[in-house]
Each structure stands twice: as structure tokens, then as C-alpha cells.
Design a protein around this motif. Structure first.
Motif, PDB file in Angstrom:
ATOM      1  N   ALA A 235      -0.087  -7.638   8.794  1.00  0.00           N
ATOM      2  CA  ALA A 235      -0.541  -8.953   8.825  1.00  0.00           C
ATOM      3  C   ALA A 235      -1.651  -9.228   9.790  1.00  0.00           C
ATOM      4  N   GLU A 236      -1.702  -8.455  10.907  1.00  0.00           N
ATOM      5  CA  GLU A 236      -2.688  -8.589  11.718  1.00  0.00           C
ATOM      6  C   GLU A 236      -3.959  -8.078  11.769  1.00  0.00           C
ATOM      7  N   GLY A 237      -3.928  -7.241  10.548  1.00  0.00           N
ATOM      8  CA  GLY A 237      -5.015  -6.423   9.884  1.00  0.00           C
ATOM      9  C   GLY A 237      -5.336  -5.072  11.038  1.00  0.00           C
ATOM     10  N   LYS A 238      -4.224  -4.490  11.627  1.00  0.00           N
ATOM     11  CA  LYS A 238      -4.342  -3.674  12.512  1.00  0.00           C
ATOM     12  C   LYS A 238      -3.670  -2.246  12.032  1.00  0.00           C
ATOM     13  N   TYR A 239      -3.198  -2.253  10.832  1.00  0.00           N
ATOM     14  CA  TYR A 239      -2.578  -1.101  10.390  1.00  0.00           C
ATOM     15  C   TYR A 239      -3.585  -0.251   9.431  1.00  0.00           C
ATOM     16  N   ASP A 240      -3.885   0.908   9.894  1.00  0.00           N
ATOM     17  CA  ASP A 240      -4.696   1.754   9.146  1.00  0.00           C
ATOM     18  C   ASP A 240      -3.740   2.981   8.515  1.00  0.00           C
ATOM     19  N   VAL A 241      -4.037   2.957   7.048  1.00  0.00           N
ATOM     20  CA  VAL A 241      -3.203   4.141   6.411  1.00  0.00           C
ATOM     21  C   VAL A 241      -4.221   5.371   6.301  1.00  0.00           C
ATOM     22  N   PRO A 242      -4.015   6.455   6.666  1.00  0.00           N
ATOM     23  CA  PRO A 242      -4.892   7.529   6.362  1.00  0.00           C
ATOM     24  C   PRO A 242      -5.400   7.747   4.809  1.00  0.00           C
ATOM     25  N   VAL A 243      -6.456   8.044   4.559  1.00  0.00           N
ATOM     26  CA  VAL A 243      -7.027   7.886   3.066  1.00  0.00           C
ATOM     27  C   VAL A 243      -6.066   9.334   2.581  1.00  0.00           C
TER      28      VAL A 243
ATOM     29  N   GLU B 276      -2.967  10.254   3.218  1.00  0.00           N
ATOM     30  CA  GLU B 276      -1.682   9.844   2.753  1.00  0.00           C
ATOM     31  C   GLU B 276      -1.695   8.984   1.510  1.00  0.00           C
ATOM     32  N   LEU B 277      -2.825   7.990   1.222  1.00  0.00           N
ATOM     33  CA  LEU B 277      -2.682   7.251   0.038  1.00  0.00           C
ATOM     34  C   LEU B 277      -3.056   7.896  -1.045  1.00  0.00           C
ATOM     35  N   VAL B 278      -3.969   8.885  -1.005  1.00  0.00           N
ATOM     36  CA  VAL B 278      -4.199  10.028  -2.180  1.00  0.00           C
ATOM     37  C   VAL B 278      -3.036  10.855  -2.477  1.00  0.00           C
ATOM     38  N   GLU B 279      -2.386  11.339  -1.660  1.00  0.00           N
ATOM     39  CA  GLU B 279      -1.146  12.074  -1.805  1.00  0.00           C
ATOM     40  C   GLU B 279      -0.028  11.312  -2.329  1.00  0.00           C
ATOM     41  N   LYS B 280       0.155   9.918  -1.985  1.00  0.00           N
ATOM     42  CA  LYS B 280       1.229   9.314  -2.666  1.00  0.00           C
ATOM     43  C   LYS B 280       0.794   8.871  -4.295  1.00  0.00           C
ATOM     44  N   ILE B 281      -0.570   8.391  -4.330  1.00  0.00           N
ATOM     45  CA  ILE B 281      -0.802   8.184  -5.791  1.00  0.00           C
ATOM     46  C   ILE B 281      -0.533   9.286  -6.660  1.00  0.00           C
ATOM     47  N   LEU B 282      -0.830  10.810  -6.142  1.00  0.00           N
ATOM     48  CA  LEU B 282      -0.931  11.829  -6.802  1.00  0.00           C
ATOM     49  C   LEU B 282       0.484  12.185  -7.332  1.00  0.00           C
ATOM     50  N   LYS B 283       1.407  12.101  -6.241  1.00  0.00           N
ATOM     51  CA  LYS B 283       2.887  12.151  -6.497  1.00  0.00           C
ATOM     52  C   LYS B 283       3.505  10.992  -7.673  1.00  0.00           C
ATOM     53  N   LYS B 284       3.018   9.824  -7.409  1.00  0.00           N
ATOM     54  CA  LYS B 284       3.418   8.795  -8.545  1.00  0.00           C
ATOM     55  C   LYS B 284       2.841   9.354  -9.811  1.00  0.00           C
ATOM     56  N   LEU B 285       1.600   9.866  -9.951  1.00  0.00           N
ATOM     57  CA  LEU B 285       1.265   9.925 -11.351  1.00  0.00           C
ATOM     58  C   LEU B 285       2.053  11.448 -11.655  1.00  0.00           C
TER      59      LEU B 285
END
Length: 60
Positions: free
Chosen positions: A37-45, A47-56
Motif C-alpha cells: 500500500a505504501e509502494g515500498k514492497y519490491d518483489v524480485p523479478v 521470484e515472479l518468473v518462478e511463480k508464473i512458470l510454476k503456475k503454467l
């Protein structure tokens, strides 16, 4: 009778442990929500790619 008491005690300790873990998990979730909400949370790219690939991979 002692075995039953030991078992009940172990069950109660396990319940307490699980409740503590759930409380810590909820606190962490709330902290992440606040940071987002404060715009201070950064998710490493990565990690995002890993989660997307896992879902696929899970899809039929």
C-alpha cells in the motif's frame, strides 16, 4: 492412563505451536500488505518468473 495424558499434552503443545505459526504468518501478511500500500514492497523479478512458470506447469 499416562500414555493418554502424554498424548493429550503433546497435542496441546502442537496446537499451541501451530497457533503461534499462524499468528506470525498473519503478521507477515499484514506487513507485506502495508508495504504494498505504501509502494515500498519490491518483489524480485526472478521470484515472479518462478511463480508464473510454476503456475503454467500446474495447468493441464
Amino acid at each position: 492412563m499416562r500414555n493418554e495424558e502424554d498424548l493429550n499434552e503433546a497435542i496441546e503443545r502442537l496446537k499451541d505451536f501451530l497457533n503461534q505459526e499462524e499468528k506470525m504468518r498473519q503478521e507477515r501478511i499484514e506487513e507485506i500488505k502495508r508495504l504494498i500500500a505504501e509502494g515500498k514492497y519490491d518483489v524480485p523479478v526472478e521470484e515472479l518468473v518462478e511463480k508464473i512458470l510454476k503456475k503454467l506447469k500446474e495447468r493441464p
